[in-house]
Design an enzyme around this catalytic site. Sequence first.
Site, PDB file in Angstrom:
ATOM      1  N   GLN A 284       0.835  -1.196   0.000  1.00 39.53           N
ATOM      2  CA  GLN A 284       0.000   0.000   0.000  1.00 39.53           C
ATOM      3  C   GLN A 284       0.871   1.248   0.000  1.00 39.53           C
ATOM      4  O   GLN A 284       1.808   1.361   0.792  1.00 39.53           O
ATOM      5  CB  GLN A 284      -0.920  -0.009   1.217  1.00 39.53           C
ATOM      6  N   TYR A 317      -5.141 -13.178  -2.533  1.00 36.71           N
ATOM      7  CA  TYR A 317      -4.393 -12.068  -3.146  1.00 36.71           C
ATOM      8  C   TYR A 317      -3.599 -11.402  -2.027  1.00 36.71           C
ATOM      9  O   TYR A 317      -3.661 -10.197  -1.810  1.00 36.71           O
ATOM     10  CB  TYR A 317      -5.325 -11.072  -3.829  1.00 36.71           C
ATOM     11  N   GLU A 341      -1.108 -16.039  -3.112  1.00 31.75           N
ATOM     12  CA  GLU A 341      -0.635 -14.899  -3.907  1.00 31.75           C
ATOM     13  C   GLU A 341      -0.124 -15.395  -5.254  1.00 31.75           C
ATOM     14  O   GLU A 341       0.565 -16.412  -5.331  1.00 31.75           O
ATOM     15  CB  GLU A 341       0.485 -14.160  -3.163  1.00 31.75           C
ATOM     16  N   ASP A 384      -8.482  -9.363  -1.146  1.00 30.11           N
ATOM     17  CA  ASP A 384      -7.884  -8.085  -1.537  1.00 30.11           C
ATOM     18  C   ASP A 384      -7.371  -8.196  -2.974  1.00 30.11           C
ATOM     19  O   ASP A 384      -6.170  -8.210  -3.225  1.00 30.11           O
ATOM     20  CB  ASP A 384      -6.745  -7.726  -0.578  1.00 30.11           C
ATOM     21  N   CYS A 411      -9.788  -1.490  -4.317  1.00 33.67           N
ATOM     22  CA  CYS A 411      -9.286  -0.181  -4.728  1.00 33.67           C
ATOM     23  C   CYS A 411     -10.038   0.349  -5.940  1.00 33.67           C
ATOM     24  O   CYS A 411      -9.613   1.338  -6.538  1.00 33.67           O
ATOM     25  CB  CYS A 411      -7.784  -0.255  -5.027  1.00 33.67           C
TER      26      CYS A 411
END
Length: 455
Positions: A284, A317, A341, A384, A411
């Site tokens: 982030q 993720y 991931e 995410d 996002c």
Amino acid sequence: MTSHSISPLTDTSGGQGAPGTELIVDVGPVAHGGHFVARHEGRVIFVRHGIPGEKVRIRLTDSGDSSRFWRADVVEVLEASPDRVQHFWKPADSLTAWKHGNPPVGGAELGHISLQRQRALKAEVLSEQLKRLAGLDLGVEVEGVGANDDGGLGWRTRASFAVTPKGRLGMHAHRSDVVVPIREMPLALPGINDLKLWDLDLSGIARVEVATPANGSRPLVLLAPEETTSPKRLHSVLSQLPNDVSVASFDPGKGQVLQLRGRTWVQESAAGHEYRVTGEGFWQIHKDAPDTLVDAVTGYLAGGGYLQPGAAVADLYAGAGLFTAPLADAVGITGSVLSVEGSPGTSRDARKNLHGESHVEIVQGRVERVLHQRPRNFDSLVLDPPRVGAGKAVVNQLMASHPRAIAYVSCDPASFARDLGYFQQGGWRLESLRAFDLYPHTHHLETVSLIVPAG
């Protein structure tokens, strides 16, 4: 109302409707993506750098008689909104940039709007997407983060730069190959500006990435050389950088990172944990984002009784393990955490960051493939995904794993609202939602939601 004037531009359009044509329009509502809707003779024009209610002169940047819609930048404000402020960064200010014959750089497209109005506009976009794609009529608030907004400046721990044909640091204009030289990055932490990359001769370099951790640990500069760049030229660029900065070369296409000096990774801190993040690995970018998001996610799951000692949870993720580590703390050694991931390099970081946590399983691979190969039930999930969202297939797999709750971090309002619609079709509902302004002066925002079975 105030008028902001600039010198008239030369019309090189060759006719009305061609790029370069200037028109006067009334700015309408905000649209997803940092644009505002205007109309000219029935044609929809997506305008950047305006504010709803303004009358402006625009310059067409992407147009044509066969186009379904046109795109444009504001070049003069004839009737200004009371929410218009002086842009903090001249290269990104459409009025100033076009006055000097250049398009504005991207990355600060809302910098001419007061922070309060920016957040209200982002809330409008989120509400509209939820209503259109998920059928939900919700009033939402976009929250600022951190103890002090600092005017929405100095928050980026990472920055990406292009290089001009003359070897100077620059940034791309929106939807353009034009690279505009820059000499500051007001949205970045002081550590990025202190490097003074704009003073370097970057000839032979195609792209520069910088990561400066908010905890003050050693920064990393990544150099993407052009195909014809010699090792000698690359070393020349390296020699211009401070000795206390790690430097690596990288190939964006292959994802390879090669050490030139120091480390190929940075050390990040969040939620009481230390994280290694290699090269371009995801983290982030707002200095206060990691703790803000971890608090929101664990607050939803723990507060609802979905995250307890002994629980089986998954972090999908997962990146370098930002959420995995606090999930492992919460469930304890009697519980289990599956961390998935897709990026091989980032997954390796997660293994190092969670080393010694025997109740955490780190798996590298596509989420849908891993869930298909390893079907199991979970008490709760953290989701995410990248900007494109999870998609219908993954949503169906998640519901099939019968969790009691899912914390969804997003996002992008559009992909989130679309996925939420899929959950609702499967008999789930939105329990709670928070939105955060993790990208001040841009159109982006982050949401954290709690989604539960409707029954």
